[in-house]
Scaffold this active site. Structure first.
Site, PDB file in Angstrom:
ATOM      1  N   LYS A 169      44.430  -5.904  65.912  1.00 23.41           N
ATOM      2  CA  LYS A 169      43.261  -6.578  66.500  1.00 23.41           C
ATOM      3  C   LYS A 169      42.589  -5.657  67.506  1.00 23.41           C
ATOM      4  O   LYS A 169      41.364  -5.539  67.539  1.00 23.41           O
ATOM      5  CB  LYS A 169      43.703  -7.886  67.192  1.00 23.41           C
ATOM      6  CG  LYS A 169      44.133  -8.972  66.219  1.00 23.41           C
ATOM      7  CD  LYS A 169      44.839 -10.140  66.903  1.00 23.41           C
ATOM      8  CE  LYS A 169      45.340 -11.142  65.862  1.00 23.41           C
ATOM      9  NZ  LYS A 169      46.105 -12.255  66.421  1.00 23.41           N
ATOM     10  N   GLN A 229      48.606 -14.586  71.713  1.00 30.44           N
ATOM     11  CA  GLN A 229      49.254 -14.378  70.414  1.00 30.44           C
ATOM     12  C   GLN A 229      50.408 -15.364  70.241  1.00 30.44           C
ATOM     13  O   GLN A 229      51.253 -15.513  71.128  1.00 30.44           O
ATOM     14  CB  GLN A 229      49.750 -12.921  70.314  1.00 30.44           C
ATOM     15  CG  GLN A 229      50.347 -12.557  68.967  1.00 30.44           C
ATOM     16  CD  GLN A 229      49.343 -12.613  67.810  1.00 30.44           C
ATOM     17  OE1 GLN A 229      48.157 -12.353  67.982  1.00 30.44           O
ATOM     18  NE2 GLN A 229      49.821 -12.958  66.630  1.00 30.44           N
ATOM     19  N   ASP A 258      40.204 -18.459  69.347  1.00 34.98           N
ATOM     20  CA  ASP A 258      40.918 -18.993  68.183  1.00 34.98           C
ATOM     21  C   ASP A 258      40.476 -20.404  67.814  1.00 34.98           C
ATOM     22  O   ASP A 258      40.874 -20.912  66.764  1.00 34.98           O
ATOM     23  CB  ASP A 258      42.422 -19.084  68.503  1.00 34.98           C
ATOM     24  CG  ASP A 258      43.186 -17.804  68.193  1.00 34.98           C
ATOM     25  OD1 ASP A 258      42.943 -17.225  67.121  1.00 34.98           O
ATOM     26  OD2 ASP A 258      44.036 -17.416  69.010  1.00 34.98           O
TER      27      ASP A 258
HETATM   28  N1  GUN Z   1      49.698 -15.980  65.146  1.00 38.53           N
HETATM   29  C1  GUN Z   1      49.517 -16.025  63.817  1.00 38.53           C
HETATM   30  N2  GUN Z   1      48.219 -16.258  63.520  1.00 38.53           N
HETATM   31  C2  GUN Z   1      47.575 -16.369  64.704  1.00 38.53           C
HETATM   32  C3  GUN Z   1      46.217 -16.613  65.055  1.00 38.53           C
HETATM   33  O1  GUN Z   1      45.323 -16.799  64.206  1.00 38.53           O
HETATM   34  N3  GUN Z   1      45.960 -16.644  66.381  1.00 38.53           N
HETATM   35  C4  GUN Z   1      46.925 -16.461  67.326  1.00 38.53           C
HETATM   36  N4  GUN Z   1      46.560 -16.526  68.594  1.00 38.53           N
HETATM   37  N5  GUN Z   1      48.183 -16.250  67.022  1.00 38.53           N
HETATM   38  C5  GUN Z   1      48.510 -16.200  65.722  1.00 38.53           C
END
Ligand code: GUN
Length: 282
Positions: free
Chosen positions: A49, A93, A116
């Site tokens: 990311k 995360q 998110d």
């Molecule tokens: N862990 C797995 N997928 C995601 C996501 O889309 N966002 C976040 N914050 N954590 C994750």
């Protein structure tokens, strides 16, 4: 002929568009990521990311916290990021280490920085059919990918396997808004094979390697594989790709399907929040 739903190239196209849009901005959008603990998969996702954000021209801040971090430690960081006008987007995360109340952490994020779309404000608005500040990245990426290939959703029977807050629940809501008939399955579902055989589109987010084989699939169904399973033989999805492929009209590969779309949507959401915050300041 089976069409491979190429998430990687669509994600690349979106990334280039975001890069172009970002070039003309004097102040760059800034994404902050909180990474708690040492989950190896999470470390890889966060690195990817960060790399993508920097490629586009965003500023990115990763805050690593030890697995011993307390809820209050994590909350303190979120409060600082909420107040910092240079930060446009906050991502925590997931999963968080055991013992941390995930709900309390996510709810602390200012909804206008919730990249998110996981806060109850944004998720609630999505559930009610109002526009949230952001749509969750994986569901948004799945729908963009299907639409790119002109796949009609209205009136279709869509089976969503898995009911997580990250994928299953939000994607089912978004599909219903597109007038799909959505069936939700989970690990308690009986006769999954029979139910699955009725589906025009199957979206699998269960995390069981090669779980879906051709006998779960109606001829010419469309398959979206959200599973990212690490096995001794490398990465694989929930779908037994080689076994199922010929029976489908469209199928996503793993890797190269939904995964890159999720990251592209995270970047798109970051720019959208930046623009929204700028508008609110005017
Ligand atoms: N862990 C797995 N997928 C995601 C996501 O889309 N966002 C976040 N914050 N954590 C994750």
């Amino acid at each position: 002929m089976t069409v491979i739903l190429d998430g990687k190239s669509l994600a690349n196209k979106i990334t280039e568009e975001l890069k172009n849009k970002t070039q003309s901005l004097t102040n760059k959008p800034k994404l902050a990521v909180l990474l708690v603990g040492d989950n190896p998969a999470s470390q890889i996702y966060v690195k990817n990311k960060q790399k993508k954000a920097e490629y586009i021209g965003f500023e990115s801040l990763v805050i690593p916290l030890p697995k011993e971090a307390t809820e209050d430690n994590i909350l303190e960081h979120i409060y600082i990021l909420n107040e910092d006008t240079n930060i446009n987007a906050i991502l925590v995360q997931l999963p968080l280490p055991d013992g941390i109340n995930q709900k309390r952490i996510i709810e602390a994020i200012d909804p206008i920085k919730d990249v998110d779309g996981f806060t109850s404000y944004n998720f609630g608005r999505l559930a009610l059919g109002y526009k949230p500040y952001t749509y969750p990245c994986t569901p948004k990426g799945i729908i963009k990918l299907l639409e790119e290939y002109n796949i009609e959703l209205s009136g279709k029977n869509v089976l969503v396997i898995g009911r997580s807050n990250i994928v299953g629940k939000p994607v089912s809501l978004m599909l219903q808004q597109k007038n799909a008939t959505v069936t939700m399955a989970n690990s308690y579902t009986q006769n999954l094979r029979e139910i699955s055989k009725q589906a025009d589109i199957i979206i699998s987010a269960v995390g069981k390697p090669k779980f879906i084989t051709q006998d779960y699939i109606k001829d010419d169904a469309i398959i979206v594989d959200v599973g990212i399973n690490r096995t001794d033989n490398g990465l694989c999805g929930d779908i037994d790709f080689e076994n199922a492929k010929e029976h489908t009209s469209h199928i996503t590969p793993v890797p190269g399907g939904v995964g890159p779309m999720t990251i592209a949507m995270l970047m798109e959401n970051t720019l959208e929040l930046y623009n929204l915050q700028k508008e609110l300041l005017l």
